[in-house]
Every structure is written in C-alpha cells, then in structure tokens.
Write a protein that holds these residues in place. Sequence first.
Motif, PDB file in Angstrom:
ATOM      1  N   ARG A   1      -1.581   7.581   1.817  1.00  0.00           N
ATOM      2  CA  ARG A   1      -0.469   7.402   2.734  1.00  0.00           C
ATOM      3  C   ARG A   1      -0.839   6.315   3.731  1.00  0.00           C
ATOM      4  O   ARG A   1      -1.831   6.442   4.464  1.00  0.00           O
ATOM      5  CB  ARG A   1      -0.115   8.693   3.478  1.00  0.00           C
ATOM      6  CG  ARG A   1       1.153   8.515   4.309  1.00  0.00           C
ATOM      7  CD  ARG A   1       1.614   9.791   4.953  1.00  0.00           C
ATOM      8  NE  ARG A   1       0.857  10.122   6.152  1.00  0.00           N
ATOM      9  CZ  ARG A   1       1.285  10.955   7.096  1.00  0.00           C
ATOM     10  NH1 ARG A   1       2.470  11.535   6.974  1.00  0.00           N
ATOM     11  NH2 ARG A   1       0.542  11.214   8.141  1.00  0.00           N
TER      12      ARG A   1
ATOM     13  N   TYR B   1       5.812   5.012   7.370  1.00  0.00           N
ATOM     14  CA  TYR B   1       4.845   5.489   6.381  1.00  0.00           C
ATOM     15  C   TYR B   1       5.196   4.957   4.992  1.00  0.00           C
ATOM     16  O   TYR B   1       6.348   4.673   4.694  1.00  0.00           O
ATOM     17  CB  TYR B   1       4.850   7.016   6.332  1.00  0.00           C
ATOM     18  CG  TYR B   1       4.522   7.685   7.642  1.00  0.00           C
ATOM     19  CD1 TYR B   1       5.539   8.206   8.446  1.00  0.00           C
ATOM     20  CD2 TYR B   1       3.209   7.796   8.079  1.00  0.00           C
ATOM     21  CE1 TYR B   1       5.236   8.818   9.660  1.00  0.00           C
ATOM     22  CE2 TYR B   1       2.908   8.411   9.294  1.00  0.00           C
ATOM     23  CZ  TYR B   1       3.928   8.914  10.066  1.00  0.00           C
ATOM     24  OH  TYR B   1       3.639   9.518  11.270  1.00  0.00           O
TER      25      TYR B   1
ATOM     26  N   PHE C   1       6.421   5.499  -5.067  1.00  0.00           N
ATOM     27  CA  PHE C   1       6.304   5.124  -3.668  1.00  0.00           C
ATOM     28  C   PHE C   1       7.436   5.767  -2.881  1.00  0.00           C
ATOM     29  O   PHE C   1       8.582   5.791  -3.350  1.00  0.00           O
ATOM     30  CB  PHE C   1       6.401   3.602  -3.488  1.00  0.00           C
ATOM     31  CG  PHE C   1       5.185   2.825  -3.930  1.00  0.00           C
ATOM     32  CD1 PHE C   1       4.376   3.261  -4.970  1.00  0.00           C
ATOM     33  CD2 PHE C   1       4.874   1.633  -3.308  1.00  0.00           C
ATOM     34  CE1 PHE C   1       3.268   2.531  -5.374  1.00  0.00           C
ATOM     35  CE2 PHE C   1       3.765   0.880  -3.701  1.00  0.00           C
ATOM     36  CZ  PHE C   1       2.966   1.329  -4.731  1.00  0.00           C
ATOM     37  N   THR C   2       7.120   6.242  -1.689  1.00  0.00           N
ATOM     38  CA  THR C   2       8.124   6.818  -0.810  1.00  0.00           C
ATOM     39  C   THR C   2       7.942   6.256   0.599  1.00  0.00           C
ATOM     40  O   THR C   2       6.865   6.395   1.185  1.00  0.00           O
ATOM     41  CB  THR C   2       8.025   8.350  -0.755  1.00  0.00           C
ATOM     42  OG1 THR C   2       8.129   8.887  -2.081  1.00  0.00           O
ATOM     43  CG2 THR C   2       9.140   8.931   0.116  1.00  0.00           C
TER      44      THR C   2
ATOM     45  N   SER D   1       0.145   4.077   7.055  1.00  0.00           N
ATOM     46  CA  SER D   1       0.901   4.243   8.286  1.00  0.00           C
ATOM     47  C   SER D   1       1.033   2.911   8.989  1.00  0.00           C
ATOM     48  O   SER D   1       0.186   2.023   8.833  1.00  0.00           O
ATOM     49  CB  SER D   1       0.203   5.233   9.230  1.00  0.00           C
ATOM     50  OG  SER D   1       0.082   6.503   8.638  1.00  0.00           O
TER      51      SER D   1
ATOM     52  N   GLU E   1       4.050   6.503   1.290  1.00  0.00           N
ATOM     53  CA  GLU E   1       3.313   7.440   0.458  1.00  0.00           C
ATOM     54  C   GLU E   1       3.249   6.857  -0.946  1.00  0.00           C
ATOM     55  O   GLU E   1       4.289   6.505  -1.528  1.00  0.00           O
ATOM     56  CB  GLU E   1       4.035   8.785   0.436  1.00  0.00           C
ATOM     57  CG  GLU E   1       3.265   9.889  -0.257  1.00  0.00           C
ATOM     58  CD  GLU E   1       2.218  10.541   0.649  1.00  0.00           C
ATOM     59  OE1 GLU E   1       2.441  10.608   1.864  1.00  0.00           O
ATOM     60  OE2 GLU E   1       1.182  10.967   0.118  1.00  0.00           O
TER      61      GLU E   1
ATOM     62  N   ASP F   1       1.885   7.613  -4.725  1.00  0.00           N
ATOM     63  CA  ASP F   1       1.373   8.610  -5.658  1.00  0.00           C
ATOM     64  C   ASP F   1       1.031   7.967  -6.994  1.00  0.00           C
ATOM     65  O   ASP F   1       1.539   6.904  -7.329  1.00  0.00           O
ATOM     66  CB  ASP F   1       2.413   9.710  -5.869  1.00  0.00           C
ATOM     67  CG  ASP F   1       2.713  10.469  -4.589  1.00  0.00           C
ATOM     68  OD1 ASP F   1       3.896  10.764  -4.336  1.00  0.00           O
ATOM     69  OD2 ASP F   1       1.754  10.770  -3.852  1.00  0.00           O
TER      70      ASP F   1
ATOM     71  N   SER G   1       9.099   6.253   4.583  1.00  0.00           N
ATOM     72  CA  SER G   1       9.719   7.148   5.559  1.00  0.00           C
ATOM     73  C   SER G   1       9.350   6.662   6.958  1.00  0.00           C
ATOM     74  O   SER G   1       8.471   5.811   7.123  1.00  0.00           O
ATOM     75  CB  SER G   1       9.261   8.594   5.350  1.00  0.00           C
ATOM     76  OG  SER G   1       7.857   8.704   5.544  1.00  0.00           O
TER      77      SER G   1
ATOM     78  N   SER H   1      -3.703   9.462  -4.608  1.00  0.00           N
ATOM     79  CA  SER H   1      -2.613   9.194  -3.674  1.00  0.00           C
ATOM     80  C   SER H   1      -3.169   8.652  -2.353  1.00  0.00           C
ATOM     81  O   SER H   1      -4.323   8.898  -2.007  1.00  0.00           O
ATOM     82  CB  SER H   1      -1.828  10.474  -3.376  1.00  0.00           C
ATOM     83  OG  SER H   1      -1.222  10.982  -4.537  1.00  0.00           O
TER      84      SER H   1
ATOM     85  N   GLY I   1      -4.680   3.309   6.990  1.00  0.00           N
ATOM     86  CA  GLY I   1      -4.580   4.232   5.874  1.00  0.00           C
ATOM     87  C   GLY I   1      -4.987   3.681   4.527  1.00  0.00           C
ATOM     88  O   GLY I   1      -4.984   4.415   3.534  1.00  0.00           O
TER      89      GLY I   1
END
Length: 120
Positions: A18, A78, A66-67, A20, A80, A82, A69, A16, A7
């Motif tokens: 993401r 993951y 940053f997220t 993986s 994410e 932004d 998950s 952005s 990714g």
Amino acid sequence: VTLVESGGGSVQAGGSLRLSCEASDFSYTRFCYGWLRIIPGTEGEVVAAIGPDGRRSYADSVKGRFTISQDNARHTLYLEIDNLKPEDTAKYYCAAAIGYCDVQADFQFRGRGTQVTVSS
C-alpha cells in the motif's frame, strides 16, 4: 500542492503493497489525484486516478489489482497493489491535476516518488 509518497519497497511476486501520499494543501479536496509510474526508459503511465467526487479510473494494465482511495480528513491518497508482478517494478509518483479527471488528465503536480521492486 506538495505531495509526499511513502510505502514503497521490495516484495516477492504475488505480494501486496500500500502506497501512501500526503498532500499539504488546504484545498486538498478540489484536486484530481492520481498515481503515475515510470519504468526506466519509458515515458510513464498513469495507473489510477480519483476525482473530487470519488469517481475512480484505472489503466487497463492494472484493473482488478490496483485500488486507489483517499482519506480527506487525513489529506492522504492511497494506492493498494495486490498480486504484484515483476512488471510492476517502477518508481511510483503521487500526482495532482486541476479540472478533468481520469488517467488521461494533465497531472501538473508530482511528488518525488517511491520505488517499488518486485522479484519473481
């Protein structure tokens, strides 16, 4: 545990991405997972972590952008990202630890990384 990232890429600032990470281990759910980034010439920074209970922690430098998950059914982690900034340019590694879980954890396992390059 084997960790394989994907990714990464080159993006403009403000964009952005993401990332993986697929984990190949039957005991996927027992680990603490995190994302580590390394900028050449630095020691690296764990930017996000998520524990088996789903509790998340983030480095102050990335909070709000940053997220982290995970999808337990797919054994996939993951990240994410932004509002990317040029200073986010780094190689990002998926990592795993056993036991204590936050961005200060001892991540003994690491993938080969995926490069993220942000241009201004």
